[in-house]
Design a protein around this motif. Structure first.
Motif, mmCIF file in Angstrom:
data_model
loop_
_atom_site.group_PDB
_atom_site.id
_atom_site.type_symbol
_atom_site.label_atom_id
_atom_site.label_comp_id
_atom_site.label_asym_id
_atom_site.label_seq_id
_atom_site.Cartn_x
_atom_site.Cartn_y
_atom_site.Cartn_z
ATOM 1 N N ARG A 1 7.771 33.905 -9.537
ATOM 2 C CA ARG A 1 7.480 32.503 -9.815
ATOM 3 C C ARG A 1 6.161 32.360 -10.588
ATOM 4 N NH1 ARG A 1 9.046 27.786 -5.404
ATOM 5 N NH2 ARG A 1 10.338 26.735 -6.931
ATOM 6 N N GLU B 1 2.904 13.873 -1.019
ATOM 7 C CA GLU B 1 3.269 13.667 -2.422
ATOM 8 C C GLU B 1 4.495 12.773 -2.524
ATOM 9 O OE1 GLU B 1 1.517 14.408 -5.162
ATOM 10 O OE2 GLU B 1 3.075 13.031 -5.835
ATOM 11 N N THR C 1 5.234 17.973 3.093
ATOM 12 C CA THR C 1 5.698 16.945 4.027
ATOM 13 C C THR C 1 5.831 17.581 5.406
ATOM 14 O OG1 THR C 1 6.920 15.926 2.233
ATOM 15 C CG2 THR C 1 7.526 15.263 4.480
ATOM 16 N N ASN D 1 6.572 25.299 1.279
ATOM 17 C CA ASN D 1 7.848 24.722 1.703
ATOM 18 C C ASN D 1 7.871 24.453 3.211
ATOM 19 O OD1 ASN D 1 7.535 27.493 1.152
ATOM 20 N ND2 ASN D 1 9.673 27.920 1.601
ATOM 21 N N THR D 2 8.557 23.397 3.600
ATOM 22 C CA THR D 2 8.710 23.054 5.026
ATOM 23 C C THR D 2 10.194 22.769 5.282
ATOM 24 O OG1 THR D 2 8.167 20.767 4.433
ATOM 25 C CG2 THR D 2 6.391 22.081 5.378
ATOM 26 N N GLU E 1 11.504 14.244 -8.281
ATOM 27 C CA GLU E 1 11.892 15.238 -9.277
ATOM 28 C C GLU E 1 12.637 14.543 -10.409
ATOM 29 O OE1 GLU E 1 13.802 18.770 -7.689
ATOM 30 O OE2 GLU E 1 12.368 18.779 -6.030
ATOM 31 N N GLY F 1 5.401 25.567 -6.221
ATOM 32 C CA GLY F 1 6.778 25.087 -6.276
ATOM 33 C C GLY F 1 6.913 23.786 -7.048
ATOM 34 N N TYR F 2 7.935 23.024 -6.716
ATOM 35 C CA TYR F 2 8.235 21.762 -7.396
ATOM 36 C C TYR F 2 7.113 20.746 -7.212
ATOM 37 C CZ TYR F 2 12.963 23.307 -8.367
ATOM 38 O OH TYR F 2 14.038 23.998 -8.858
ATOM 39 N N VAL F 3 6.373 20.866 -6.102
ATOM 40 C CA VAL F 3 5.281 19.928 -5.870
ATOM 41 C C VAL F 3 3.936 20.519 -6.305
ATOM 42 C CG1 VAL F 3 3.943 18.809 -4.039
ATOM 43 C CG2 VAL F 3 6.408 18.597 -4.105
ATOM 44 N N ASP G 1 0.720 31.663 -5.337
ATOM 45 C CA ASP G 1 1.989 31.794 -4.615
ATOM 46 C C ASP G 1 2.163 33.268 -4.264
ATOM 47 O OD1 ASP G 1 4.643 29.643 -4.733
ATOM 48 O OD2 ASP G 1 4.971 31.693 -4.014
ATOM 49 N N LYS H 1 16.231 16.517 4.880
ATOM 50 C CA LYS H 1 15.264 17.275 5.692
ATOM 51 C C LYS H 1 14.273 16.336 6.388
ATOM 52 C CE LYS H 1 11.778 19.241 3.202
ATOM 53 N NZ LYS H 1 10.486 18.700 3.629
ATOM 54 N N ARG I 1 18.913 21.971 -4.646
ATOM 55 C CA ARG I 1 18.852 21.963 -3.176
ATOM 56 C C ARG I 1 19.567 20.732 -2.610
ATOM 57 N NH1 ARG I 1 12.498 23.190 -2.465
ATOM 58 N NH2 ARG I 1 12.433 21.795 -4.251
HETATM 59 P P1 NAI Z 1 9.100 25.019 -3.051
HETATM 60 O O1 NAI Z 1 9.940 25.838 -2.167
HETATM 61 O O2 NAI Z 1 9.539 24.750 -4.457
HETATM 62 O O3 NAI Z 1 7.643 25.675 -3.172
HETATM 63 C C1 NAI Z 1 6.910 26.159 -2.103
HETATM 64 C C2 NAI Z 1 6.228 27.446 -2.544
HETATM 65 O O4 NAI Z 1 5.303 27.840 -1.529
HETATM 66 C C3 NAI Z 1 7.179 28.632 -2.731
HETATM 67 O O5 NAI Z 1 7.097 29.095 -4.072
HETATM 68 C C4 NAI Z 1 6.681 29.679 -1.736
HETATM 69 O O6 NAI Z 1 6.772 31.015 -2.216
HETATM 70 C C5 NAI Z 1 5.237 29.259 -1.552
HETATM 71 N N1 NAI Z 1 4.621 29.739 -0.321
HETATM 72 C C6 NAI Z 1 5.099 29.658 0.949
HETATM 73 N N2 NAI Z 1 4.204 30.190 1.823
HETATM 74 C C7 NAI Z 1 3.145 30.604 1.085
HETATM 75 C C8 NAI Z 1 1.894 31.222 1.408
HETATM 76 N N3 NAI Z 1 1.556 31.492 2.655
HETATM 77 N N4 NAI Z 1 1.046 31.530 0.400
HETATM 78 C C9 NAI Z 1 1.373 31.253 -0.884
HETATM 79 N N5 NAI Z 1 2.535 30.657 -1.250
HETATM 80 C C10 NAI Z 1 3.401 30.339 -0.279
HETATM 81 O O7 NAI Z 1 8.849 23.660 -2.286
HETATM 82 P P2 NAI Z 1 8.515 22.211 -2.917
HETATM 83 O O8 NAI Z 1 9.751 21.526 -3.353
HETATM 84 O O9 NAI Z 1 7.389 22.345 -3.880
HETATM 85 O O10 NAI Z 1 8.017 21.457 -1.623
HETATM 86 C C11 NAI Z 1 6.763 21.736 -1.032
HETATM 87 C C12 NAI Z 1 6.470 20.665 -0.005
HETATM 88 O O11 NAI Z 1 6.357 19.392 -0.648
HETATM 89 C C13 NAI Z 1 7.561 20.497 1.050
HETATM 90 O O12 NAI Z 1 6.948 20.190 2.270
HETATM 91 C C14 NAI Z 1 8.348 19.314 0.541
HETATM 92 O O13 NAI Z 1 8.967 18.617 1.595
HETATM 93 C C15 NAI Z 1 7.269 18.456 -0.075
HETATM 94 N N6 NAI Z 1 7.725 17.566 -1.119
HETATM 95 C C16 NAI Z 1 8.668 17.955 -2.023
HETATM 96 C C17 NAI Z 1 9.059 17.105 -3.033
HETATM 97 C C18 NAI Z 1 10.079 17.526 -4.028
HETATM 98 O O14 NAI Z 1 10.545 16.663 -4.773
HETATM 99 N N7 NAI Z 1 10.463 18.778 -4.097
HETATM 100 C C19 NAI Z 1 8.492 15.746 -3.175
HETATM 101 C C20 NAI Z 1 7.476 15.454 -2.206
HETATM 102 C C21 NAI Z 1 7.144 16.335 -1.220
#
Ligand code: NAI
Length: 472
Positions: free
Chosen positions: A41, A161, A131, A90-91, A165, A13-15, A36, A279, A346
């Motif tokens: 994706r 992290e 997170t 994701n959380t 973004e 994802g984004y992180v 993933d 969140k 989001r």
């Molecule tokens: P996201 O939703 O963009 O990416 C998460 C990915 O994990 C999704 O593509 C999903 O399909 C995949 N996934 C879920 N369960 C899985 C599994 N069992 N096996 C394989 N893939 C799986 O989320 P994002 O934005 O990357 O955030 C991830 C974490 O990082 C969250 O906890 C968020 O709070 C934290 N975070 C996010 C930031 C941001 O700017 N977006 C910055 C710092 C932390």
């Protein structure tokens, strides 16, 4: 200490994507595989059009992809091969059940952790990148230990992290700090050193902070809560500015010059968005409630309440300025992403605003330079927003540029601070000429020079500024 040669990142994802792409970019001797469950994706990560927009991301990915950077849905193979696994799933906030609307949904963390336990046939370092609430690592450890066989050993680290973004690559290449939490046991400290060694390929040693596990987990929630609190604080002051004639930019500047306060994150706006701030604060509120600390919970909750107030206040101002009705009026919304330089929507303030405009029977014309049209429909068609696509298509138009959105509009509302909306980038005279009169302009990002825009003929409202400011 393990010499890490192979890294798996669960969650593209984004992180997970940018973070691990930068590790591959900086550590050519480490094989990095980002996995993933979402095939679309992964396909996008393997294509010319990456699934997320971040300045500098393409250069990093295209440089290392197929060399030491791989994207795949073969989660098991990547887990098995890795010395170290980032869990970057994701959380989101829980939608139902206990803690709904507040607590973090840890189902994805648990799913990924169970997969690691099932697949791994040798010891691994497992790193929480997502997170998470304080003490989640303990649950992960319990799951891993209960499901692992033989002599396999798992060390759990917390490595939250801090990237933002829109500046993710810059932040990752030159972080203020990297935080690594570990259990203070000999094994924990050794794993901490292994991960620190990966970062030290490009991050100066004094920027790698090591703490105990729980401090690290809590620091991420705390950092986001403190950042959001600053935004809510300046937004609360912006309401006072509008009521008194003080100018929020001047107040922010005067306060920010105090070295104890600093100038960053004191920009008033229509409210913060993004997947994290709300969140993570709600997560902190829930944690405080669970710890029987109601005053602490209430304190942090107020940051979110103020954010909602700011969005509603802006909408109320728009409606009252437009003679108390926007029914059948065309409102041009410039920007849909939650901030500039990202396509992420989001929790974007635009969603709340547009929903309110639609409820008032306005027609909303939307333009954003990076957000996909389908994403806008998806965000607005969420249950409780507008329940069917046809109805939505009558209420909104998604435009190819700002001029098209503003054509025939009664009001222009700037929601995202994209550079291309600045007064010197966009021809506001042209926009004015093609609008209904009086032509209103509402700046939710303090992007424009009000005097210049007023000279064209616009009736302007800018958050935190009073039209009569400067007069007696
Ligand atoms: P996201 O939703 O963009 O990416 C998460 C990915 O994990 C999704 O593509 C999903 O399909 C995949 N996934 C879920 N369960 C899985 C599994 N069992 N096996 C394989 N893939 C799986 O989320 P994002 O934005 O990357 O955030 C991830 C974490 O990082 C969250 O906890 C968020 O709070 C934290 N975070 C996010 C930031 C941001 O700017 N977006 C910055 C710092 C932390």
């Amino acid at each position: 200490m393990v010499d890490v040669k192979s890294i798996c990142c669960i969650g593209a994802g984004y992180v997970g994507g940018p973070t691990c792409a930068v590790i591959a970019y900086k550590c050519h001797n480490i094989k990095v595989t980002i996995v993933d469950l979402n095939q679309a994706r992964i396909d996008a990560w393997n294509s010319d059009k990456l699934p997320i927009y971040e300045p500098g991301l393409e250069e990093v990915v295209f440089d290392r992809r197929g060399k030491n950077l791989f994207f795949t849905t073969d989660v098991d193979a990547a887990i098995e091969e890795a010395d170290l696994i980032f869990v970057s799933v994701n959380t989101p906030t829980k939608k139902t059940g206990m803690g709904a609307g507040m607590a973090a949904d840890l189902a994805y963390i648990e799913g990924a952790t169970r997969r690691i336990a099932e697949v791994a046939t040798r010891s691994k370092i497992v790193v929480e990148k997502s997170t998470v609430p304080c003490r989640t690592a303990e649950s992960m450890r319990t799951i891993l230990e209960a499901n692992s066989t033989g002599s396999i050993h798992f060390d759990i680290l917390s490595n939250p992290e801090f990237l933002a973004e829109g500046t993710a690559i810059k932040d990752l290449l030159n972080p203020d700090r990297v935080l690594i939490g570990a259990l203070q046991t000999p094994e924990g400290i050794s794993a901490q050193k292994s991960l620190a060694a990966v970062y030290q390929n490009w991050v100066p040693e004094d920027r790698v902070i090591t703490t105990n596990l729980w401090s690290s987990e809590l620091s991420k929630l705390a950092a986001n809560a403190l950042l959001a609190q600053r935004i809510s604080s300046i937004n609360a002051l912006s309401a006072i500015c509008e009521a008194t004639g003080a100018d929020v930019d001047e107040v922010a500047y005067a306060c920010g010059r105090d070295s104890r306060l600093g100038s960053k994150f004191l920009k008033a706006s229509v409210g913060f968005g993004g997947s994290c701030f709300q969140k993570d604060i709600l997560n902190l509120v829930y944690l405080s409630q669970q710890l029987n600390l109601p005053e602490v919970a209430d304190y942090w909750q107020q940051v979110v309440i103020m954010n909602e107030y700011q969005k509603k206040r802006f909408v109320r101002k728009i409606i009252s300025t437009l003679f108390n009705t926007i029914t059948n009026k065309r409102i041009a919304v410039l920007g849909f992403a939650f901030k500039k330089d990202t396509g992420d929507t989001r929790e974007s303030a635009a969603i709340t605003l547009i929903k309110d405009f639609i409820d008032e029977n306005a027609h909303v014309a939307i333009y954003d330079p990076k957000v996909e049209h389908e994403q806008i429909y998806m965000d607005l068609a969420e249950p409780g927003v507008v329940d069917n696509r046809k109805q939505l298509e009558k209420s909104i138009s998604i435009c190819g540029d700002a001029y098209e959105a503003c054509k025939g509009a009664d009001a222009v509302v700037i929601v995202t601070e994209w550079d291309e909306f600045k007064s010197d980038q966009l021809d506001y005279q042209r926009i004015y000429d093609n609008m209904h009169k009086p032509a209103f302009l509402f700046d939710g990002r303090l992007l424009l020079d009000a005097a210049q825009i007023r000279e064209i003929g616009f009736k302007v409202h800018i958050i935190g500024k009073n039209e009569l400011a400067g007069t007696a």
